[in-house]
Design an enzyme around this catalytic site. Structure first.
Site, PDB file in Angstrom:
ATOM      1  N   VAL A  67      78.743 -21.853  25.209  1.00 17.63           N
ATOM      2  CA  VAL A  67      78.308 -22.232  23.865  1.00 17.63           C
ATOM      3  C   VAL A  67      78.207 -23.745  23.766  1.00 17.63           C
ATOM      4  O   VAL A  67      79.118 -24.465  24.186  1.00 17.63           O
ATOM      5  CB  VAL A  67      79.315 -21.731  22.797  1.00 17.63           C
ATOM      6  N   ALA A 112      81.047 -28.388  23.765  1.00 16.49           N
ATOM      7  CA  ALA A 112      80.668 -27.093  24.330  1.00 16.49           C
ATOM      8  C   ALA A 112      81.928 -26.380  24.792  1.00 16.49           C
ATOM      9  O   ALA A 112      83.012 -26.971  24.830  1.00 16.49           O
ATOM     10  CB  ALA A 112      79.721 -27.282  25.511  1.00 16.49           C
ATOM     11  N   LYS A 113      81.815 -25.137  25.129  1.00 19.97           N
ATOM     12  CA  LYS A 113      82.923 -24.403  25.738  1.00 19.97           C
ATOM     13  C   LYS A 113      82.354 -23.180  26.423  1.00 19.97           C
ATOM     14  O   LYS A 113      81.270 -22.706  26.047  1.00 19.97           O
ATOM     15  CB  LYS A 113      83.921 -23.951  24.666  1.00 19.97           C
ATOM     16  N   GLY A 114      83.076 -22.671  27.425  1.00 23.47           N
ATOM     17  CA  GLY A 114      82.649 -21.451  28.095  1.00 23.47           C
ATOM     18  C   GLY A 114      83.839 -20.538  28.278  1.00 23.47           C
ATOM     19  O   GLY A 114      84.986 -20.969  28.174  1.00 23.47           O
TER      20      GLY A 114
END
Ligand code: NAD
Length: 423
Positions: A67, A112-114
């Protein structure tokens, strides 16, 4: 997986909490509601299926996310989490917090992050590598040094970052150092990155101690989580003479009001993979640890450990958020009423992304710095952000969290206004 681990740590929807925080920041700092509406959404969310050949010959299909919340101030940046409880909304909230964190630190990044829904503890090394390489392939068009730069988070480490770096580079046909940070030193990592998050927390605690006319060695500290952030924080605080009275991992904690032998705890964890059974300490649960008598409680594991249910029983006078989102907004209100000072996540654990920024810069320039240089630059940035947050807290007569988020959101809002809304 133990039963304790099977129950999700998420009691409330984290993305809704993050958005509620943002709306409150908008009110306190009088930010244009149009901008708050833009910033309440994530720019892009990618959901992928990750088929992996397991060692027993079967194939598992894992779900993964990446994201991007916002790129107004630069490419997006944020960790990748491997954990059974990962949800899309959790990843979105973590991406939003990354936007605020990078802005508060003055870094030219968005957030962001995953995440991948998996239990890395039950995967073999081969399975973990295949999962990581396939996940990287599935998001390969979404990441890149000028686009989105992942880093480690819960359940991932330098080894996982090395596989991401290698998979991306193999597909591009040349080594792309800037695609990911938190890499091992042998493949373009930065000195000081591994302990940077904890070091940033230490600098915040030192700054706060200075404001209160105290020294770090006068504090007792309970730390939840004994991974990258928690274990390094325990070691650094112990090195500064603070009394670390409790530490814990996912299976529970150990407590000694006279102080834990931190080097022995590190060795015990290294040898046995658990803190259970550490000599000269009594066993406590992770719930009990939150309420132990101490000066500083440092949650360094997962979100939502201090909630409206236990906030009034927290004994610490300072909470240092090594983890992201460990205190819920309703708990925040209770703690504020009780005069407990919360060093918020976007300030207290930002050391990691600051040195990730240094690693990215060094990778792009292919010129690497000495560790003292990294730590000195980290100190400059974190200490400045602390002072700015402290000043804003006084100016707006608000909490450190509101002040930190307010400064950050103002900066992102300003960049958005300056760039203008496309088209
Ligand atoms: P990690 O995987 O290295 O360590 C996590 C630790 O938490 C482990 O000791 C694990 O046993 C423990 N844990 C897991 N579930 C738990 C539970 N239910 N109760 C108590 N303990 C539990 O992860 P990390 O990188 O140290 O990240 C910890 C937190 O810090 C996360 O919130 C992460 O987002 C945040 N953070 C990490 C970094 C970084 O650079 N690694 C940077 C900023 C913020």
């Amino acid at each position: 997986m133990s039963t304790a681990e099977a129950a999700s740590h998420l009691r409330e929807n984290p993305f809704e909490l993050a958005r509620a925080q943002l709306r409150k920041v908008g009110e306190v700092f009088a930010i244009d509601p149009n901008l708050i509406r833009i910033l309440s959404q994530c720019k892009k969310a990618v959901e992928v299926s990750i088929p992996v050949s397991m060692d027993d010959g079967s194939i598992e299909a894992f779900n993964g996310y990446r994201v991007t919340h916002n790129i107004a101030r630069g490419p997006s940046k944020g960790g990748i989490r491997y954990h059974p409880d990962v949800t899309l909304d959790e990843v979105k909230s973590l991406a939003m917090w990354m936007t605020w964190k990078c802005a508060l630190m003055g870094l030219p990044f968005g957030g962001a992050k995953g995440g991948v829904i998996c239990n890395p503890k039950t995967l073999s090394m081969g399975e973990l590598e295949r999962l990581t390489r396939r996940y990287t392939s599935e998001i390969i068009n979404d990441i890149g040094p000028e686009r989105d730069i992942p880093a480690p988070d819960v359940g991932t480490d330098g080894r996982v970052m090395a596989w991401i770096f290698d998979t991306y580079s193999m597909n591009k046909g040349h080594s792309v150092l800037g695609v990911v940070t938190g890499k091992p030193l042998s493949v373009g990592g930065s000195l000081g990155r591994e302990e940077a998050t904890a070091r940033g927390s230490l600098y915040c605690i030192q700054s706060l101690a200075g404001k209160r006319g105290m020294r770090v060695d006068e504090y007792s500290v309970a730390i939840q989580g004994f991974g990258n952030v928690g274990a390094h924080l325990a070691r650094l605080l112990h090195g500064e003479g603070a009394k670390v009275v409790a530490v814990s991992d996912s299976r529970g904690g150990v407590y000694n009001p006279k102080g834990i032998d931190v080097p022995a705890a590190l060795a015990h964890k290294q040898e046995r993979g658990t803190l259970a059974g550490l000599a000269n300490a009594e066993a406590v649960t992770n719930d009990e640890l939150v309420e132990l008598p101490c000066d500083i409680f440092a949650p360094c594991a997962l979100e939502q450990v201090v909630t409206e249910e236990n906030a009034d029983r927290v004994k610490a006078q300072i909470i240092c958020e090594g983890a992201n989102g460990p205190v819920t907004p309703s708990a925040d209100a209770i703690l504020e009423d009780r005069g407990v000072l919360v060093l918020p996540d976007v300030l207290a654990n930002a050391g990691g992304v600051v040195v990730s920024y240094f690693e990215w810069v060094q990778g792009l320039q292919e010129y690497f710095w000495r560790e003292e240089e990294v730590n000195a630059k980290l100190h400059d940035i974190v200490a400045r952000a602390f002072e700015e947050t402290w000043a804003a807290q006084e100016r707006y007569a608000t909490s450190m969290r509101m002040a930190a988020y307010g400064l950050a959101v103002q900066r992102v809002a300003e960049a958005t206004t300056t760039r203008g809304l496309y088209p």
